[in-house]
Design a protein around this motif. Structure first.
Motif, PDB file in Angstrom:
ATOM      1  N   GLY A  42       0.919  -1.194  -0.001  1.00 52.25           N
ATOM      2  CA  GLY A  42      -0.021   0.075  -0.136  1.00 52.25           C
ATOM      3  C   GLY A  42       0.816   1.399   0.080  1.00 52.25           C
ATOM      4  O   GLY A  42       1.879   1.248   0.549  1.00 52.25           O
ATOM      5  N   PHE A  43       0.533   2.246  -0.674  1.00 52.28           N
ATOM      6  CA  PHE A  43       1.210   3.558  -1.077  1.00 52.28           C
ATOM      7  C   PHE A  43       0.562   4.716  -0.339  1.00 52.28           C
ATOM      8  O   PHE A  43      -0.941   4.699  -0.624  1.00 52.28           O
ATOM      9  N   SER A  44       0.923   5.518   0.465  1.00 53.18           N
ATOM     10  CA  SER A  44       0.158   6.667   0.819  1.00 53.18           C
ATOM     11  C   SER A  44       1.251   7.733   1.009  1.00 53.18           C
ATOM     12  O   SER A  44       2.334   7.887   1.302  1.00 53.18           O
ATOM     13  N   TYR A  45       0.482   9.121   0.571  1.00 57.49           N
ATOM     14  CA  TYR A  45       1.165  10.155   0.394  1.00 57.49           C
ATOM     15  C   TYR A  45       0.622  11.060   1.461  1.00 57.49           C
ATOM     16  O   TYR A  45      -0.374  11.630   1.544  1.00 57.49           O
ATOM     17  N   ALA A  76      -2.835  17.372  -5.178  1.00 59.37           N
ATOM     18  CA  ALA A  76      -1.463  16.952  -4.715  1.00 59.37           C
ATOM     19  C   ALA A  76      -0.471  16.680  -5.954  1.00 59.37           C
ATOM     20  O   ALA A  76      -0.899  16.233  -6.759  1.00 59.37           O
ATOM     21  N   ASP A  77       0.755  16.881  -5.788  1.00 59.65           N
ATOM     22  CA  ASP A  77       1.685  16.746  -6.831  1.00 59.65           C
ATOM     23  C   ASP A  77       2.348  15.298  -6.570  1.00 59.65           C
ATOM     24  O   ASP A  77       2.911  15.040  -5.565  1.00 59.65           O
ATOM     25  N   PHE A  78       1.923  14.292  -7.353  1.00 55.46           N
ATOM     26  CA  PHE A  78       2.249  13.008  -7.159  1.00 55.46           C
ATOM     27  C   PHE A  78       3.500  12.636  -7.855  1.00 55.46           C
ATOM     28  O   PHE A  78       3.627  11.282  -7.864  1.00 55.46           O
ATOM     29  N   THR A  79       4.205  13.317  -8.182  1.00 54.08           N
ATOM     30  CA  THR A  79       5.674  13.157  -8.969  1.00 54.08           C
ATOM     31  C   THR A  79       6.565  12.260  -8.034  1.00 54.08           C
ATOM     32  O   THR A  79       7.036  11.098  -8.689  1.00 54.08           O
ATOM     33  N   LEU A  80       6.807  12.531  -6.855  1.00 53.06           N
ATOM     34  CA  LEU A  80       7.548  11.735  -6.028  1.00 53.06           C
ATOM     35  C   LEU A  80       7.062  10.445  -5.772  1.00 53.06           C
ATOM     36  O   LEU A  80       7.399   9.396  -5.644  1.00 53.06           O
ATOM     37  N   PRO A  81       5.615  10.461  -4.935  1.00 54.92           N
ATOM     38  CA  PRO A  81       4.934   9.146  -4.857  1.00 54.92           C
ATOM     39  C   PRO A  81       5.035   8.170  -6.033  1.00 54.92           C
ATOM     40  O   PRO A  81       5.194   7.073  -5.687  1.00 54.92           O
ATOM     41  N   LYS A  82       4.798   8.761  -7.323  1.00 58.03           N
ATOM     42  CA  LYS A  82       4.944   7.753  -8.357  1.00 58.03           C
ATOM     43  C   LYS A  82       6.423   7.062  -8.649  1.00 58.03           C
ATOM     44  O   LYS A  82       6.242   5.849  -8.859  1.00 58.03           O
ATOM     45  N   GLN A  83       7.253   7.822  -8.566  1.00 50.41           N
ATOM     46  CA  GLN A  83       8.530   7.532  -8.703  1.00 50.41           C
ATOM     47  C   GLN A  83       8.807   6.231  -7.401  1.00 50.41           C
ATOM     48  O   GLN A  83       9.411   5.211  -7.656  1.00 50.41           O
ATOM     49  N   VAL A  84       8.661   6.637  -6.284  1.00 49.97           N
ATOM     50  CA  VAL A  84       8.562   5.665  -4.937  1.00 49.97           C
ATOM     51  C   VAL A  84       7.838   4.309  -5.433  1.00 49.97           C
ATOM     52  O   VAL A  84       8.304   3.197  -5.387  1.00 49.97           O
ATOM     53  N   ASN A 141       4.781   4.811   3.263  1.00 44.29           N
ATOM     54  CA  ASN A 141       4.468   6.229   3.120  1.00 44.29           C
ATOM     55  C   ASN A 141       5.236   7.191   2.683  1.00 44.29           C
ATOM     56  O   ASN A 141       6.664   7.040   2.669  1.00 44.29           O
ATOM     57  N   ILE A 142       4.701   8.159   1.842  1.00 48.84           N
ATOM     58  CA  ILE A 142       5.667   9.051   1.220  1.00 48.84           C
ATOM     59  C   ILE A 142       5.500  10.506   1.541  1.00 48.84           C
ATOM     60  O   ILE A 142       4.606  10.981   1.703  1.00 48.84           O
ATOM     61  N   PRO A 143       6.715  11.190   1.912  1.00 50.14           N
ATOM     62  CA  PRO A 143       6.557  12.509   2.559  1.00 50.14           C
ATOM     63  C   PRO A 143       6.458  13.517   1.471  1.00 50.14           C
ATOM     64  O   PRO A 143       6.777  13.529   0.285  1.00 50.14           O
ATOM     65  N   VAL A 144       5.931  14.838   2.041  1.00 51.08           N
ATOM     66  CA  VAL A 144       5.785  15.825   0.923  1.00 51.08           C
ATOM     67  C   VAL A 144       6.969  16.580   1.119  1.00 51.08           C
ATOM     68  O   VAL A 144       7.476  17.236   1.989  1.00 51.08           O
ATOM     69  N   VAL A 145       7.854  16.503  -0.248  1.00 49.29           N
ATOM     70  CA  VAL A 145       9.300  17.192  -0.064  1.00 49.29           C
ATOM     71  C   VAL A 145       9.713  17.380  -1.422  1.00 49.29           C
ATOM     72  O   VAL A 145       9.065  16.745  -2.346  1.00 49.29           O
ATOM     73  N   LYS A 146      10.376  18.281  -1.522  1.00 50.61           N
ATOM     74  CA  LYS A 146      11.232  18.611  -2.934  1.00 50.61           C
ATOM     75  C   LYS A 146      12.016  17.391  -3.348  1.00 50.61           C
ATOM     76  O   LYS A 146      12.639  16.818  -2.359  1.00 50.61           O
ATOM     77  N   ALA A 147      12.126  17.134  -4.686  1.00 51.34           N
ATOM     78  CA  ALA A 147      12.976  16.007  -5.170  1.00 51.34           C
ATOM     79  C   ALA A 147      14.283  16.170  -4.555  1.00 51.34           C
ATOM     80  O   ALA A 147      15.005  15.249  -4.323  1.00 51.34           O
ATOM     81  N   ALA A 148      15.019  17.408  -4.566  1.00 57.12           N
ATOM     82  CA  ALA A 148      16.283  17.296  -4.263  1.00 57.12           C
ATOM     83  C   ALA A 148      16.533  17.279  -2.633  1.00 57.12           C
ATOM     84  O   ALA A 148      17.565  16.809  -2.120  1.00 57.12           O
ATOM     85  N   ASP A 149      15.327  17.333  -1.887  1.00 53.81           N
ATOM     86  CA  ASP A 149      15.471  16.976  -0.575  1.00 53.81           C
ATOM     87  C   ASP A 149      15.421  15.577  -0.095  1.00 53.81           C
ATOM     88  O   ASP A 149      15.174  15.258   1.358  1.00 53.81           O
ATOM     89  N   PHE A 150      14.624  14.923  -0.996  1.00 56.64           N
ATOM     90  CA  PHE A 150      14.235  13.373  -0.725  1.00 56.64           C
ATOM     91  C   PHE A 150      15.473  12.698  -0.178  1.00 56.64           C
ATOM     92  O   PHE A 150      16.439  12.493  -0.899  1.00 56.64           O
ATOM     93  N   ASN A 156      12.428  13.347   5.944  1.00 53.18           N
ATOM     94  CA  ASN A 156      12.297  13.249   4.313  1.00 53.18           C
ATOM     95  C   ASN A 156      12.664  11.737   3.700  1.00 53.18           C
ATOM     96  O   ASN A 156      12.773  11.808   2.495  1.00 53.18           O
ATOM     97  N   TYR A 157      12.666  10.931   4.358  1.00 47.01           N
ATOM     98  CA  TYR A 157      12.428   9.427   3.795  1.00 47.01           C
ATOM     99  C   TYR A 157      11.044   9.001   3.616  1.00 47.01           C
ATOM    100  O   TYR A 157      10.122   9.363   4.221  1.00 47.01           O
ATOM    101  N   ALA A 158      10.889   8.109   2.468  1.00 49.66           N
ATOM    102  CA  ALA A 158       9.643   7.239   2.206  1.00 49.66           C
ATOM    103  C   ALA A 158       9.837   6.082   3.193  1.00 49.66           C
ATOM    104  O   ALA A 158      10.910   5.708   3.425  1.00 49.66           O
ATOM    105  N   SER A 159       8.926   5.873   4.156  1.00 51.31           N
ATOM    106  CA  SER A 159       8.972   4.702   4.983  1.00 51.31           C
ATOM    107  C   SER A 159       8.487   3.568   4.211  1.00 51.31           C
ATOM    108  O   SER A 159       7.427   3.424   3.818  1.00 51.31           O
ATOM    109  N   LEU A 160       9.154   2.276   4.749  1.00 55.92           N
ATOM    110  CA  LEU A 160       8.491   1.042   4.290  1.00 55.92           C
ATOM    111  C   LEU A 160       8.801  -0.035   5.366  1.00 55.92           C
ATOM    112  O   LEU A 160       9.756  -0.211   5.998  1.00 55.92           O
ATOM    113  N   VAL A 161       7.427  -0.272   5.812  1.00 58.89           N
ATOM    114  CA  VAL A 161       7.165  -1.175   6.832  1.00 58.89           C
ATOM    115  C   VAL A 161       6.827  -2.597   6.478  1.00 58.89           C
ATOM    116  O   VAL A 161       5.605  -2.453   5.969  1.00 58.89           O
ATOM    117  N   PRO A 162       7.573  -3.402   6.716  1.00 63.57           N
ATOM    118  CA  PRO A 162       7.045  -4.910   6.246  1.00 63.57           C
ATOM    119  C   PRO A 162       5.804  -5.430   7.463  1.00 63.57           C
ATOM    120  O   PRO A 162       6.120  -5.151   8.499  1.00 63.57           O
TER     121      PRO A 162
END
Lengths: 257, 257
Positions: free
Chosen positions: A130-133, A140-148, A170-179, A231-237
Motif C-alpha cells: 500500500g502507498f500513501s502520500y 497534490a503533486d504525485f511526482t515523487l509518490p509515483k517514483q517511489v 508512506n511518502i513525505p511531502v518534500v522537494k525532489a532535491a531534499d528526498f 524526508n524518507y519514504a518509510s517502508l514497513v514490512p
C-alpha cells in the motif's frame, strides 16, 4: 502481451476516480498488465470491513486509457476478493493499493482501507503493498509518490519474497532535491487522541463528529514517523499473525484458570 | 459503590439488542460497575472501521435492569471512542466485547468488529478482551460462554497486565462435562477461500453475494483452531504492532533501492 508479463492488480480506498489511483496506474503500467478494481465511492477509514448484509455490484468503467478497470459498490477488501474470483480468475503477481491521499503510518494502518485491501491480497499469498502520500489535497503533486511506487513495485516483482509479503509505504511531502530515499522501518508507537465535536441538529438533538490529534510517543529513529519527518519514504514490512508471542509465553508459565 | 469498584465497559458488534451482549453483561456485572455502549444495529464484519463522513448519534437505552446503557449509530470502534470521551470521561478498568454470535478465531480476528472494538480500547492502554461463541443461533445457550467470560475478566482485573493487553477468546459448543478448560494459544494459519454467488436482479443486472469456505492449513496443536476442536476455549494474546520484524531485518541487510 508476452507470456512473462506480470499481472498487477491496482486498488485503493479513495475510490476509482481519485487522482491517487491514476498516479499509481501510471507508475506501475510499465511493469506489466494492469487491472483496476476499486470502490465506486470513497472508503477511507473502512479498515478491514467486508460487506455481508447486502449484495455487491461490479461495473466496468472506461476512465483509464487502455487499462481494464472496474468499480465495485463494496469496501476495498471486497474489491480484492471480487477481483480474484470474478475478474482475474487467478492470483495477480502483485497487488498495489493507493496512492492514498493522506498518511497511513504507525497505528493508522489498523484503520486504513488502503492497507486492508493490500492485506487481504497478502492473506491470499499475493505480494502486496500500500502507498500513501502525506498530502491530502485533491491536486497534490504525485511526482515523487509515483517514483517511489514504481521503484518499490519493480523491486518486489523481481525479488524472491516470502508468501504473504506486505509492505506499508508512506511518502513525505518534500522537494525532489531534499528526498532522502526509501527506508525500511518499524511501525511507530503513536496514536490518535480523540475528542468528539458535539453539536445540536435543527431539532435540538445532539450529534457527534470524530476529531483527533496525532500523538507520537515513540522516540526511536527506526520508526516510520521518524523516517517521514526526516524526508524518507518509510517502508514497513507488515504481518497479519497478530499473536503476541512474548505475552503468550508469559501467560503459559504464569496463568492458571 | 465503593471507591475500589472497577469500571467495566461492555460493547459488541452484533448490536445492543443481541442475546450475546446480555449474556456478557450478566457474566461481568458481579465484578464491577458495568457501562454498556454498543451499536444500534448489527455491525458484523466491520473490522476496524471508523465513521468519518457522517456524524454519530448516541442514545441512552433502558433494556438492562440497573445498568447504564447506550446505543450508537456507528461502528464498534466508534462506540469505544465515544464511550471514553462522552460517557465515561475516563478510561474504564477493562473493556469486554461480545459475546459474539459466531467464531472469531484465526484470521477472522482481522474482519471482526467484536475484536476491533476490544483492540481500539487496547490501543488506548485499556486491558481488553473479546469473547466469541461458536454457536451462531439467536437462541444459543450462553451458560458456558458466560462462565468463561466471568473467569477471564475476573483474572484480568486481578492481574498485573502490560499496557495494551488484548485477548481473543473463543468458546466451543460443548456440554459442560466435556469442556476441557481455557487454553492459551496462537492464531492459527487458516483463512477463508471465497467465492461469490453471482445472481441477476429483476432488471437482468448481475450482483454478487460473498460466500466462502474455511480452510485450516495449520497442523499445530498450539493454535486456537486446534484448541476449539479439542473442546477448549482458546485465548490468544493479541498485538497491534504489525511490524514483521524478521522480514524487516532481512530487508535491511539484503535490499537497496
Amino acid at each position: 502481451m508476452g507470456k512473462e508479463e506480470k499481472v498487477i492488480l491496482v486498488t485503493n480506498d479513495d475510490g476509482v476516480t481519485a487522482p491517487g489511483i491514476r498516479a499509481l496506474i501510471e507508475a506501475v503500467a510499465p511493469l506489466g498488465k494492469v487491472v483496476v478494481v476499486a470502490p465506486d465511492s470513497p472508503q477511507s477509514g473502512k479498515g478491514h470491513a467486508i460487506t455481508i448484509g447486502v449484495p455487491l455490484r461490479l461495473n466496468q468503467v472506461d476512465i483509464f486509457e487502455g487499462i481494464e478497470a472496474w468499480q465495485c459498490s463494496g469496501t476495498p477488501v471486497d474489491c480484492v476478493k471480487l477481483a480474484r474470483d470474478k475478474i482475474l480468475h487467478r492470483k495477480p503477481d502483485i497487488c498495489v493499493s493507493g496512492i492514498n491521499h493522506g498518511a497511513n503510518h504507525s497505528i493508522n494502518i489498523i484503520y486504513s482501507g488502503t492497507m486492508s485491501a493490500a492485506m487481504e491480497a497478502a492473506i491470499e499469498g499475493i505480494p502486496s503493498v500500500g502507498f500513501s502520500y502525506l498530502d491530502y489535497s485533491f491536486d497534490a503533486d504525485f511526482t515523487l509518490p509515483k517514483q517511489v511506487a514504481h521503484t518499490v513495485t519493480k523491486k518486489m516483482l523481481h525479488s524472491e519474497l516470502p508468501a504473504g509479503t506486505l509492505f506499508n509505504v508512506n511518502i513525505p511531502v518534500v522537494k525532489a532535491a531534499d528526498f532522502s530515499g526509501i527506508k525500511v522501518c518499524r511501525q511507530a508507537n503513536a496514536k490518535w487522541v480523540e475528542e468528539f465535536d458535539e453539536r445540536r441538529d435543527p431539532h435540538g438533538k445532539k450529534y457527534y463528529w470524530l476529531t483527533g490529534e496525532f500523538k507520537n510517543q515513540d522516540t526511536g529513529n527506526d520508526t516510520d514517523v521518524w523516517a517521514l519527518e526526516n524526508n524518507y519514504a518509510s517502508l514497513v514490512p507488515v504481518q497479519f499473525d497478530l499473536t503476541h508471542y512474548k505475552l503468550k509465553q508469559q501467560l503459559e508459565t504464569e496463568w492458571t484458570f
